[in-house]
Design an enzyme around this catalytic site. Structure first.
Site, mmCIF file in Angstrom:
data_model
loop_
_atom_site.group_PDB
_atom_site.id
_atom_site.type_symbol
_atom_site.label_atom_id
_atom_site.label_comp_id
_atom_site.label_asym_id
_atom_site.label_seq_id
_atom_site.Cartn_x
_atom_site.Cartn_y
_atom_site.Cartn_z
ATOM 1 N N GLY A 73 0.588 -1.267 0.208
ATOM 2 C CA GLY A 73 0.172 -0.003 -0.057
ATOM 3 C C GLY A 73 1.284 1.060 0.129
ATOM 4 O O GLY A 73 2.162 1.231 0.322
ATOM 5 N N PRO B 67 2.471 4.717 1.599
ATOM 6 C CA PRO B 67 3.071 5.480 2.645
ATOM 7 C C PRO B 67 2.069 5.577 3.553
ATOM 8 O O PRO B 67 1.486 7.511 3.091
ATOM 9 C CB PRO B 67 3.926 6.117 1.831
ATOM 10 C CG PRO B 67 4.775 6.290 0.979
ATOM 11 C CD PRO B 67 3.433 5.356 0.100
ATOM 12 N N GLY B 68 2.427 5.657 4.445
ATOM 13 C CA GLY B 68 1.376 5.745 6.203
ATOM 14 C C GLY B 68 -0.017 5.070 5.664
ATOM 15 O O GLY B 68 -1.067 5.444 6.387
ATOM 16 N N THR B 69 -0.592 3.969 5.072
ATOM 17 C CA THR B 69 -1.785 3.499 5.540
ATOM 18 C C THR B 69 -1.716 2.883 6.211
ATOM 19 O O THR B 69 -2.789 1.909 6.701
ATOM 20 C CB THR B 69 -1.867 2.488 4.486
ATOM 21 O OG1 THR B 69 -0.957 1.703 3.327
ATOM 22 C CG2 THR B 69 -2.126 3.847 2.762
ATOM 23 N N HIS C 277 -7.698 36.951 -9.841
ATOM 24 C CA HIS C 277 -6.780 35.684 -10.100
ATOM 25 C C HIS C 277 -7.759 33.673 -9.009
ATOM 26 O O HIS C 277 -8.617 33.954 -9.611
ATOM 27 C CB HIS C 277 -5.829 35.367 -9.183
ATOM 28 C CG HIS C 277 -5.155 34.303 -9.915
ATOM 29 N ND1 HIS C 277 -4.743 33.731 -10.883
ATOM 30 C CD2 HIS C 277 -5.738 32.553 -9.554
ATOM 31 C CE1 HIS C 277 -4.089 32.619 -11.182
ATOM 32 N NE2 HIS C 277 -4.756 31.781 -10.566
ATOM 33 N N GLU C 278 -8.682 34.619 -8.214
ATOM 34 C CA GLU C 278 -9.347 33.088 -6.630
ATOM 35 C C GLU C 278 -10.233 33.437 -6.903
ATOM 36 O O GLU C 278 -10.812 32.624 -7.114
ATOM 37 C CB GLU C 278 -8.506 33.387 -5.752
ATOM 38 C CG GLU C 278 -7.245 33.145 -4.776
ATOM 39 C CD GLU C 278 -6.775 32.000 -5.657
ATOM 40 O OE1 GLU C 278 -7.019 31.115 -5.975
ATOM 41 O OE2 GLU C 278 -5.057 32.118 -5.710
ATOM 42 N N LYS D 286 1.039 -0.300 7.105
ATOM 43 C CA LYS D 286 1.170 -1.131 7.576
ATOM 44 C C LYS D 286 2.130 -1.622 8.676
ATOM 45 O O LYS D 286 1.581 -2.878 9.208
ATOM 46 C CB LYS D 286 2.308 -1.049 5.742
ATOM 47 C CG LYS D 286 1.548 -0.962 4.330
ATOM 48 C CD LYS D 286 1.898 -1.446 3.451
ATOM 49 C CE LYS D 286 3.479 -0.518 3.226
ATOM 50 N NZ LYS D 286 2.634 1.321 3.321
ATOM 51 N N THR D 287 2.590 -0.777 8.768
ATOM 52 C CA THR D 287 3.157 -1.428 9.746
ATOM 53 C C THR D 287 2.608 -1.255 11.481
ATOM 54 O O THR D 287 2.700 -1.982 12.256
ATOM 55 C CB THR D 287 4.849 -0.493 10.918
ATOM 56 O OG1 THR D 287 5.310 0.378 9.348
ATOM 57 C CG2 THR D 287 5.541 -0.399 11.128
#
Length: 621
Positions: A208, A210-212, A430-431, A214-215
């Site tokens: 998956g 990074p950061g999902t 612009h915004e 797993k560890t």
């Protein structure tokens, strides 16, 4: 005791020993008085100059003279085979002269501490030299042990008696937890599977972005199973010396077999499990030997062990096929980015123990964070707590959570940056152009916030987000996105007599999206339902490495023409919208110049959506 402390201790002992030697030598040289002979002592007694004689156990004689009010002691020595009285009598001293009223003779008993100190004086140097030699030999032995342990595994073992992470701490990955729950059940009740002839997966590969989590999920498996857990990184196997990595793999599995049943977790296994023979300039002998040893340990002749391997990677495309086959990694569990329900569950896990205001709606925060993974959401909650503490609040409010989203995505506000009134007006229009163009197209996502306060590299920001998560994106939705991205540049053209560099990132995204529509998604009527070019990219990392061109120059010209046509069509639609709603454009820009930031409610009060918003998903015609 570390090496630094040991070195200090040795140097301290050396300094003390040298100081003691100098002190003893100096003490002996400073004894200025010459010792008396026994004849001189006899003469002094005859002359009546002696008041007291002290005889020590070592035959040392101390003579104390009487010279008025001052007493002075001088040392002498007697013969060991006769008493002092006999020696003095043989030298002519009478008994009357040795009478107690003339001379006091004192004989002292031998001192216990004197013998101890005397013995210690001779033993201490020997003990000191022995200690120095022991320390030197121990250091040499430690160096030998360090050399011999070079091939030992550096895995850290955690017992399962006091788990710190369980499945209750993992949210937003229910399917993955169900897959791994079978591993836990096998470790707890292996007979349930064995009696049915089932074999538990020997290895589980967690894949998956990074950061999902797993560890975290691997730690939860260990905590639920209550068995020893060996954790090691793939890079810890690889050394510059060939054979060290293979030795560490053997030692790791030997430790695991001794603590069976247990779990081995290898994080970032792509560091050692990369496909063999795929490197430039030949193979890497050390890494390949390490991988070969791992393959043998995972599924070799000796397989009757209850050792389960869990590995994590975000690069499954580069792993060796022999490592991925059934029998080694039997099961692959994919952890994807969580959906809105999953993000809300993750937020609820991370806000435990943090005071929240009653009006906080985590569902709204979850809807406003599409694409966030578990690590992002944890950082979001932490940033919101920091903001609340900075504002001297006792609890976290909805405003802190909303601002934390912007800080995580774009960085903190740069209110201290000084810009001129002319540039501020250009940024405001612009915004406002982005917001008005998006609001006027039914397929665009609703505008959530508009600000002219810079964040990161951006001078201003128009924040929009979908009402719900999507997997598919329609052509109408992508055309609406092109219109919204071009709104800022078109607004500058309509209001001012020139354009600026503020739309550089917008134009880059427009070009990339239009080219993707033509070459990858088949959304061009001229080029048909074909893909053009083969891209090599990093799975789960979203980065393209290279693109192989598999079309002719004539087709390349058609691709460029179709990309230009999509961009030009979006430009015409954007210009038409902003020309039609020029009054609303001016009102939004004026409001931005006054308050710098506008939320969704204030924006829609100025410019209500002219059309009901559509999800962008194709409907049945």
């Amino acid at each position: 005791m570390n090496s630094r402390t040991q070195s200090f201790f040795v140097y301290f002992l050396l300094i003390v020993a040298i100081g003691a030697m100098f002190y003893m030598g100096f003490k002996e040289t400073t004894n200025v008085k010459e010792p008396l002979t026994i004849n001189q002592v006899a003469k002094a007694v005859q002359d009546g100059k002696v008041a007291r004689i002290i005889i020590e156990s070592d035959d040392t004689v101390t003579v104390v003279y009487t010279n008025g009010t001052e007493e002075e002691g001088v040392e002498s020595r007697k013969e060991s085979n006769a008493t002092l009285v006999e020696q003095l009598s043989s030298l002519g001293v009478t008994m009357e002269q040795l009478a107690p009223e003339n001379v006091i003779i004192e004989v002292r008993e031998p001192s216990v501490w004197g013998g101890v100190l005397s013995g210690a004086f001779y033993l201490l140097p020997i003990l000191f030299m022995g200690g120095v030699l022991w320390f030197i030999f121990r250091q040499a032995q430690g160096s030998n042990n360090a050399a011999m342990s070079f091939g030992k595994s550096r895995a850290r073992m955690f017992s399962g008696e006091h788990p710190t992470v369980t499945f209750a701490d993992v949210a937003g990955a229910e399917e993955s937890k169900q897959e791994l729950a079978e591993i836990v059940e096998f470790l707890k009740e292996p007979q349930k599977f064995i009696q049915l002839g089932a074999r538990i997966p020997k290895g589980v590969l967690l894949v998956g972005p990074p950061g999902t989590g797993k560890t975290l999920l691997a730690k939860a498996v260990s905590g639920e199973a209550g068995v020893p857990f060996f954790s090691i990184s793939g890079s810890e196997f690889v050394e510059m010396f060939v054979g060290v990595g293979a030795s560490r793999v053997r030692d790791l599995f030997d430790q695991a077999k001794r603590h069976s049943p247990c779990i081995i977790f290898v994080d970032e296994i792509d560091a050692v499990g990369r496909q063999r023979g795929a490197g430039l300039g030949g193979s890497h002998d050390e890494r390949e030997q390490t991988l070969n040893q791992m393959l043998v340990e995972m599924d070799g002749f000796d397989t009757d062990t209850n050792v389960i391997i869990i590995a994590a990677t975000n690069r499954p495309d580069i792993l060796d096929p022999a490592l991925l086959r059934p029998g080694r990694f039997d099961r692959r569990v994919t952890l994807d980015r969580p959906d809105m329900i999953g993000r809300e569950a993750i937020l609820r896990v991370h806000v435990k123990g943090k005071p929240l205001e009653p009006e906080v709606d985590l569902g709204t925060v979850a809807r406003g964070t599409p694409g966030f993974v578990g690590a992002d959401l944890e950082n979001l909650v932490n940033e919101s707590a920091i903001l609340a503490a900075r504002r001297n609040k006792k609890s976290i409010g909805q405003s802190e959570l909303e601002e934390a989203i912007e800080r995580v995505v774009m960085g903190p506000e740069r209110k201290s940056r000084l810009i001129s009134e002319e540039e501020k007006r250009i940024i405001a229009y612009h915004e406002a152009g982005h917001a008005v163009a998006m609001n006027a197209v039914a397929e665009s996502d609703p505008v959530q916030k508009i600000t002219i306060v810079g964040r990161g590299q951006a001078g201003g920001l128009t924040w929009y987000r979908p009402e719900e998560d999507r997997i598919l994106t329609s052509r109408k939705k992508m055309n609406a996105a092109l219109v919204g991205l071009l709104g800022g540049r078109v607004a500058e053209e309509l209001v001012f007599d020139d354009v600026t560099s503020g739309a550089s990132n917008d134009l880059e995204r427009v070009t990339s999206m239009a080219r993707t529509m033509v070459t990858r998604l088949g959304m061009s009527s001229e080029l048909g339902l074909m893909t053009y070019g083969k891209k090599e990219e990093l799975i789960f990392l979203g980065r393209e490495i290279s693109e192989q061109r598999d079309y002719s120059e004539a087709v390349a010209q058609k691709i460029d023409a179709e990309v230009r046509k999509l961009v030009d069509d979006a430009y015409k639609v954007t210009k038409k919208i902003l020309t039609k709603y020029r009054k609303e454009l001016d009102m939004v820009a004026k409001k931005l110049l006054e308050v710098e930031s506008i939320n969704r409610a204030d924006f829609e009060a100025i410019f209500p959506p002219p059309h009901a918003k559509k999800s962008g998903t194709p409907q049945i015609s």
